[in-house]
Design a protein around this motif. Sequence first.
Motif, mmCIF file in Angstrom:
data_model
loop_
_atom_site.group_PDB
_atom_site.id
_atom_site.type_symbol
_atom_site.label_atom_id
_atom_site.label_comp_id
_atom_site.label_asym_id
_atom_site.label_seq_id
_atom_site.Cartn_x
_atom_site.Cartn_y
_atom_site.Cartn_z
ATOM 1 N N ILE A 11 -1.726 9.924 51.473
ATOM 2 C CA ILE A 11 -0.264 10.012 51.311
ATOM 3 C C ILE A 11 0.081 11.474 51.036
ATOM 4 N N ILE A 20 2.298 8.319 55.315
ATOM 5 C CA ILE A 20 1.089 7.569 54.962
ATOM 6 C C ILE A 20 0.316 7.247 56.237
ATOM 7 N N ALA A 41 8.659 1.412 51.649
ATOM 8 C CA ALA A 41 7.586 1.461 50.647
ATOM 9 C C ALA A 41 7.141 0.052 50.266
ATOM 10 N N VAL A 50 -0.798 0.286 53.366
ATOM 11 C CA VAL A 50 -1.675 0.937 52.395
ATOM 12 C C VAL A 50 -2.258 -0.164 51.534
ATOM 13 N N CYS A 55 -4.232 3.847 45.756
ATOM 14 C CA CYS A 55 -3.325 4.197 46.851
ATOM 15 C C CYS A 55 -2.020 3.401 46.754
ATOM 16 N N THR A 59 1.674 5.104 46.349
ATOM 17 C CA THR A 59 2.748 4.724 47.281
ATOM 18 C C THR A 59 3.965 4.197 46.519
ATOM 19 N N TYR A 62 5.887 7.208 45.033
ATOM 20 C CA TYR A 62 6.704 7.874 46.054
ATOM 21 C C TYR A 62 7.820 6.946 46.537
#
Length: 364
Positions: A11, A20, A41, A50, A55, A59, A62
């Motif tokens: 990412i 990503i 997301a 993801v 991870c 994610t 973000y």
Amino acid sequence: MKVNGKDMRTIWVDNDVVKIIDQRFLPHELKIISLDTLEDARSAIADMKVRGAPCIGATAMYGLAVAVRNDPSDTSIKTAYDTLNASRPTAVNLKWAIDECIGALDGVDETKRADVLFKLSAKNCDDDVQMCSNIGDFGKTLLDEIAKHKNGEVINILTHCNAGWVATVDWGTAISPIYKAFNAGMNVHVWVDETRPRSQGARLTAWELEQHGVPYTVITDNSGGHLMQHGLVDICLVGTDRTTATGDVCNKIGTYLKALAAFDNGVPFYVCAPSNSIDWDMSDGLKEIPIEVRSGEQEVGWIMGRDEDGIIRRVTTMPDPAKTRNDAFDVTPRKYITGLITERGITNASRAGLLQLFPEKAIS
Ligand code: MRU
């Protein structure tokens, strides 16, 4: 780590756009997508574009930043928090990450909120890379010890699912010690559990190891015990989605069976556990950890792969209709775990062991 010789993370931000790797297409295609909205997301996490606990956490962070950039109001933050929190239930890194965001926004003016969250997300990614690198260094010391008794013979490591760099921001957890050992010139070989139903081992761990040049062999999920009985496994290294304060570990379904086989055969079984995957509020993994149940029809009933003509297809091996069940994780009780490898060192799977490394978590 490198993909086709080029450094990559899972990412990153490119010209203010969060990018990503869409892991559903690996190993056949390296597809990169953008996260522009909260829904992007949410779907990245829920649909497993993801995956892997660290991870997922990165994610989610973000994702909250993107949502706040689009609408910085208190209502939008609450919606984003609730939406992301519900996207996958088992990996505690997700809640840890969005709680960090909420903490960082305390008292921050609406106009500055997005900036605060983007900076926090970038720092979290760098911290995650450092944690995984440390886990690699500590884990490598175990491989060094094994090497002393092997006279240069290959060290066989068994791993389950994917706890490599694509499950984190970089390095990975369970695969990080292997990368460190391989980079130092050690003679290592990895038994990669296929990990049905989504084949994270066969698709992702094998791809990563192939990219890095680490020798590996993909095995069916039922092979590990047999290999251990025949002295073909020196150590098991796995990841974790949630570790209780007492050292119980929840990881990809099938981890428990590997731990049982390791216990029976005297094979050391270590769990690589960054501190943000430890749930300090839980003490009984079997009773307390929420286990995700995914669609059996979609994931057990069907498997995706490349056919002989190079075409990606979904095929089924079952009669129609067949009943399926798809518990995505299981819990390995601490008594089967030789040790936990954290970014602060290696300890035994117990509250006392964890508190030795993380004394600030002791309740006074
Ligand atoms: O369902 P997944 O692919 O998200 O499950 C991943 C695992 O179980 C990993 O072993 C775990 O998240 C540790 S990742 C460093």
